[in-house]
Design a protein around this motif. Structure first.
Motif, short mmCIF file in Angstrom:
data_model
loop_
_atom_site.label_atom_id
_atom_site.label_comp_id
_atom_site.label_asym_id
_atom_site.label_seq_id
_atom_site.Cartn_x
_atom_site.Cartn_y
_atom_site.Cartn_z
N SER A 45 -3.07 5.24 -2.68
CA SER A 45 -2.04 6.29 -2.58
C SER A 45 -2.09 7.19 -3.80
O SER A 45 -1.72 6.77 -4.91
CB SER A 45 -0.65 5.66 -2.45
N GLY A 46 -2.55 8.41 -3.61
CA GLY A 46 -2.57 9.35 -4.72
C GLY A 46 -1.17 9.68 -5.20
O GLY A 46 -0.94 9.88 -6.39
N THR A 47 -0.22 9.73 -4.25
CA THR A 47 1.16 10.01 -4.62
C THR A 47 1.71 8.92 -5.55
O THR A 47 2.29 9.20 -6.60
CB THR A 47 2.04 10.10 -3.36
N MET A 48 1.50 7.66 -5.15
CA MET A 48 2.03 6.56 -5.95
C MET A 48 1.29 6.41 -7.27
O MET A 48 1.88 6.00 -8.28
CB MET A 48 1.97 5.26 -5.15
N ARG B 39 9.00 10.25 2.23
CA ARG B 39 9.37 8.87 2.55
C ARG B 39 8.21 8.08 3.15
O ARG B 39 8.18 6.85 3.06
CB ARG B 39 10.58 8.87 3.50
N THR B 40 7.24 8.79 3.74
CA THR B 40 6.06 8.12 4.27
C THR B 40 5.27 7.47 3.15
O THR B 40 4.71 6.37 3.30
CB THR B 40 5.16 9.14 5.01
N ASP B 41 5.24 8.12 1.97
CA ASP B 41 4.55 7.54 0.81
C ASP B 41 5.37 6.41 0.19
O ASP B 41 4.85 5.33 -0.10
CB ASP B 41 4.31 8.63 -0.24
N LEU B 42 6.66 6.68 -0.03
CA LEU B 42 7.50 5.72 -0.75
C LEU B 42 7.75 4.45 0.05
O LEU B 42 8.02 3.39 -0.53
CB LEU B 42 8.84 6.37 -1.11
N CYS C 106 0.14 4.38 3.26
CA CYS C 106 -0.90 3.51 2.70
C CYS C 106 -1.27 2.39 3.68
O CYS C 106 -2.43 1.99 3.78
CB CYS C 106 -0.43 2.93 1.37
N ALA C 107 -0.29 1.90 4.43
CA ALA C 107 -0.55 0.84 5.40
C ALA C 107 -1.52 1.31 6.48
O ALA C 107 -2.37 0.54 6.94
CB ALA C 107 0.76 0.38 6.03
N ARG C 108 -1.40 2.56 6.88
CA ARG C 108 -2.33 3.09 7.88
C ARG C 108 -3.76 3.12 7.32
O ARG C 108 -4.72 2.86 8.04
CB ARG C 108 -1.88 4.48 8.33
N LYS C 109 -3.91 3.48 6.05
CA LYS C 109 -5.23 3.45 5.43
C LYS C 109 -5.80 2.04 5.40
O LYS C 109 -6.99 1.84 5.65
CB LYS C 109 -5.15 4.01 4.00
N VAL C 110 -4.95 1.08 5.11
CA VAL C 110 -5.38 -0.32 5.08
C VAL C 110 -5.86 -0.76 6.46
O VAL C 110 -6.87 -1.44 6.60
CB VAL C 110 -4.23 -1.22 4.58
N VAL C 111 -5.13 -0.37 7.51
CA VAL C 111 -5.51 -0.74 8.88
C VAL C 111 -6.87 -0.13 9.23
O VAL C 111 -7.71 -0.79 9.85
CB VAL C 111 -4.43 -0.29 9.88
N ILE C 112 -7.10 1.11 8.83
CA ILE C 112 -8.38 1.76 9.11
C ILE C 112 -9.53 0.99 8.47
O ILE C 112 -10.56 0.72 9.10
CB ILE C 112 -8.36 3.23 8.62
N LEU C 113 -9.35 0.59 7.20
CA LEU C 113 -10.38 -0.18 6.51
C LEU C 113 -10.55 -1.56 7.14
O LEU C 113 -11.68 -2.06 7.30
CB LEU C 113 -10.03 -0.32 5.03
N ALA C 114 -9.45 -2.17 7.51
CA ALA C 114 -9.51 -3.50 8.12
C ALA C 114 -10.29 -3.46 9.42
O ALA C 114 -11.10 -4.35 9.71
CB ALA C 114 -8.11 -4.05 8.35
#
Length: 875
Positions: free
Chosen positions: A685-688, A719-722, A727-735
């Motif tokens: 997450s670049g935002t975080m 709120r999507t970042d916070l 980030c969870a969607r990115k994790v699912v893509i990698l998984a």
């Protein structure tokens, strides 16, 4: 026939120029032609050139004269009105070009000819038919009037000039074409520097006026060029020469510099706008170069047609000789490679052009019982010949089990009936399984002498068609190895032409691109980058991106031209477009004739992602930073990936994880080379990353969030970042890339904001909410808790980082803020960075790390742009 003598002042050979009706459509064009002839007659630095101009009828005049004949069948009065209209058009043009003392005698000739025409057609109503000789006599007057009109203008230019009626010179041997032995006194003596001659018309051996049929004025020009032993003959058209393909269907086509006569005849046979093969014969015999040039761009040298292609035997001998010479050179160098088999270096581009014949039908005969039976092909072709069927190409399976020919569509039924009669007995006995007719076909052919002994030409041809999703119904290769032709569905012909043209590097690789979200931050940045790199892509990489459609959240614009939208004005074009409609948008992309079609989705829309499956199935490539499809419904994801595996299209979503960082491609490389990934960890997450690096004891957490929003690092809804949802969607893509069937709800996520803030309805647009969110009281409520966590970490000499972990052995993933020690790669993570570590079987002692800036629309757009270039290289 006696050769025309050179004028006494001439030091150069004759040159012949031919002008079609389109070049003589009005007075201004007659002036253009006349001025061009005067300029050409001046020579090119080697003295005056005796010049002959062969002219067609004035543009549209032949149709007017045909109308006179047709009208005479029903009403002689109507025919009189039609001939009067034709005469007045020609005379009006004549009067614009010269004064009365020049035009007067010519006008009298034209009006006298009109009276003769009426005398000829007067009896047609009685006989209720039009003899071929009548139509030829009447239509031939168009050329006669045109020649005199140009002659009149040339007289005003103070150059010696004259005109000749070709009917006094050219005599045809039969009803078709050919030059007789009858001559005329007009061909001898010391003639004028510029002679205007009627094209198309001739005379039979009996003295009856006729025409040269379909080869027309071009044939007249090459005949006179041979008679004159001319130095060259130039065919003036409204294009810059013979093109690599029809520019109306392949916008990237360009003029061919030179052709051999054999190549030109092959192109002409397969429908290219070149000389008719019979029109080339006189120049072939005399080895006279034929130039095809643009009357509106005379400074361009155009295409030259000259010389014969070597025979296969000659080519083979030359190849063997070159191999022998290379072998001797190797032996002289010390023997290394003396036994090597050499092959002649292939030309960079083995073909000269791509062309097509439209409105074609396939006639097919099949019969398993015919295997080994001699004479089937002979009977098949005899049936075609007996019915005067024009066979365009033929292909045959082994042992004559299946024979297929392509014929003009209008002759399809006639060809089918001819075969049914010829094989009537075999059909009754079921020896022949079927005789079928398939309409709606086109023939596409590649042509060039460089194809002979050039490896892979046919393979490149077939691969280009396959990539463009063009189904080949039949294929044939000429014995000369100068052409390969295929039959395809008519609706696929233009797409086939463009695909093959690009495949042989005859033009830039062109992608038709549709951008969704073009009005957003990422989409706008992508358009800017495309504009900046447009020239660079074309000049250095040979790539061209045509944006054919663009869409914002409310409006869209769809281009109706082949060359794409003006992307420098894209925001304005979209604003003036129509209401957004994804179905209409999809239909427009599907109907585009370019074989390489790409949708770039720069949104985060779930609705748009639902179209990916349809696009991929239809052969439309998809590039996107949108995470919805890659992490959404698992069944839809699997179906989409299945279309990718089947080769329907490619789906690139590198920028959905880590913006421009090569995270997904690195992971794929590891897996495809046989490595085993044990653990993936890092921060995605670049935002975080920015918030946790910026927030401190003096800068509250809410203020760091406000700054992240202001810098454009966050999603459209902060709120999507916070919440960790992005980030969870990115994790699912990698998984899923790792082979784990994971869903977003399977990821253990630490949400940084309370549930009531997540669910609260704020007023205004998302942008307005984001701009205010860092300063509102709701977010400030968590400042104290976050500060306590920070102080605790600092007390332990640690920092806070947004930590992502995917454990491939357990199939589980988590995202949370945790203290990070100074020996961890995340410790020194900068404010705008993403970082991912791959712990694998090969990377045991130290993980493979991908790290770099990954926050902001500019980097995301850059990642999308990279995916587009990666995709286009595969074309």
């Amino acid at each position: 026939m006696k050769k025309l003598d050179l004028p006494g002042s001439a030091t150069c050979d004759w040159e012949v120029h031919k002008f079609g009706g389109a070049s003589l459509a009005n007075a201004e064009l007659y002036r253009t032609v006349g001025d061009l002839l005067v300029n050409e007659a001046k020579g090119r630095g080697s003295g005056a050139i005796p010049t002959m101009a062969i002219v067609s009828a004035m543009g549209g005049m032949t149709d007017l004269l045909i109308k006179v004949v047709d009208s005479a069948l029903s009403s002689f009065e109507e025919a009189k009105q039609d001939i009067q209209a034709a005469v007045e058009r020609q005379v009006a043009t004549l009067r614009e070009l010269a004064p009365a003392e020049i035009t007067g005698p010519i006008e009298q000739n034209i009006r006298k000819d009109a009276e003769d025409i009426l005398s000829i057609v007067q009896s047609l109503r009685m006989i209720r038919s039009v003899p071929a000789v009548t139509m030829e006599v009447v239509t031939g007057y168009g050329e006669i009037w045109s020649a005199q009109t140009l002659f009149a203008y040339l007289k005003t230019k103070n150059v010696p000039t004259d005109w000749i009626d070709a009917r006094n010179i050219l005599v045809v041997k039969s009803e078709l074409v050919g030059l007789g032995e009858k001559g005329s006194a007009a061909t001898g003596g010391n003639v004028s520097p510029i002679i205007v001659v009627t094209g198309f018309v001739a005379t039979t051996a009996e003295g009856v006026p006729t025409t040269l049929k379909r080869s027309g004025s071009d044939y007249s020009a090459t005949i006179f060029a041979k008679l004159l032993e001319a130095g060259r003959v130039t065919m003036w058209k409204n294009t810059d020469g013979v093109y690599t393909a029809d520019p109306r269907r392949v916008p990237e086509a360009f003029p061919i510099e030179s052709l051999k006569y054999d190549e030109a005849m092959e192109l002409a046979y397969f429908g290219a706008q070149v000389l008719h093969p019979s029109a080339m014969v006189p120049c072939i015999d005399g080895n006279i170069p034929v130039y095809v040039r643009n009357i509106f761009n005379p400074s361009f040298k155009g295409t030259v047609i000259q010389g014969r292609s070597p025979t296969l035997k000659d080519t083979d001998m030359a190849r063997r000789q070159e191999e022998e010479e290379e072998r001797k050179m190797e032996q002289q160098k010390g023997g290394a490679g003396a036994d090597k088999v050499f092959t002649k270096g292939a030309p960079v581009i083995p073909i000269k052009g791509i062309t097509s014949i439209d409105k074609v039908a396939l006639v097919n005969l099949e019969g398993a019982s015919l295997i080994g039976v001699p004479g089937v092909a002979q009977r098949f072709m005899a049936a075609m010949a007996d019915s005067n069927i024009n066979v365009l190409m033929i292909t045959q399976a082994s042992s004559e089990h299946s024979i297929c020919v392509a014929v003009p569509s209008e002759q399809g039924s006639k060809a089918l009936e001819a075969l049914q009669r010829a094989f009537e007995l075999e059909l009754a006995r079921s020896t022949v399984n079927s005789i079928s007719l398939l309409r709606g076909m086109s023939v596409v052919a590649i042509i060039g002498e460089g194809m002979a002994f050039t490896l892979g030409t046919a393979a490149t041809f077939m691969r280009a068609l396959a990539t463009a999703k063009v189904n080949v119904r039949a294929i044939a290769q000429g014995s000369s190895e100068r052409q390969v032709a295929v039959v395809v569905n008519a609706e696929d012909a233009t797409r086939a032409l463009r695909a093959v043209h690009q495949a042989f590097t005859l033009s830039e690789t062109v992608a038709s691109v549709a951008i969704i979200g073009a009005g957003g931050r990422v989409g706008g940045e992508l358009v800017d980058q495309l504009n900046q790199q447009k020239s660079e892509l074309k000049e250095k990489l040979g790539l061209q991106v045509n944006v054919i459609a663009a869409m914002s959240s409310s409006k869209m614009i769809i281009n109706d031209k082949l060359m794409g939208l003006d992307t420098s004005k894209l925001p304005e074009l979209i604003e003036n477009g129509v209401q957004t409609d994804l179905d209409a948008f999809t239909a427009a992309i599907e109907s585009d004739i370019n074989p390489h079609k790409v949708v770039i989705d720069c949104t985060s829309s779930e609705k748009v992602s639902e179209y990916y499956e349809k696009w991929l199935k239809a052969g439309i490539h998809v590039i996107t930073p949108n995470k919805m499809a890659g992490s959404g419904d698992l069944g839809r994801y699997r179906r989409s990936m299945e279309h990718v595996k089947q080769g329907s299209a490619q789906w690139h979503f590198e920028s959905s994880v880590g913006a421009a960082l090569p995270i997904i491609s690195t992971l794929r490389d590891l897996l495809q080379t046989g490595d085993s990934v044990k653990l993936v960890e890092g921060s995605l997450s670049g935002t975080m990353s920015y918030v946790l690096r910026t927030f401190s004891e003096t800068t509250p957490f809410s203020e760091a969030v406000r700054q992240a929003v202001a810098n454009g690092f966050s999603e459209s809804d902060i709120r999507t970042d916070l919440s960790g949802h992005d980030c969870a969607r990115k994790v699912v893509i990698l998984a899923r890339e790792l082979g784990i069937d994971m869903k977003v709800e399977d990821v253990e996520v630490e949400c940084l904001i309370p549930k009531d803030i997540m669910e609260k309805k704020y007023q205004g647009t998302r942008e307005e909410i984001n701009n205010a969110f860092g300063g509102i009281a709701d977010l400030k409520k968590i400042d104290s808790d976050m500060l306590d966590r920070l102080k605790k970490a600092l007390a332990n000499n640690n920092v806070l980082r947004y930590h992502t972990v995917i454990n491939t052995e357990t199939g589980r993933a988590s995202i949370k803020i945790q203290e990070t020690k100074n020996d961890h790669p995340l410790y020194r993570l900068k404010a705008d960075e993403n970082l991912i570590c791959f712990h694998t079987s090969r990377y045991k002692t130290s993980p493979l790390i991908v790290k770099g800036s990954a926050a902001g629309a500019e980097l995301t757009a850059s990642g999308v742009f990279s995916d587009l270039l990666r995709l286009m290289r595969t074309f």
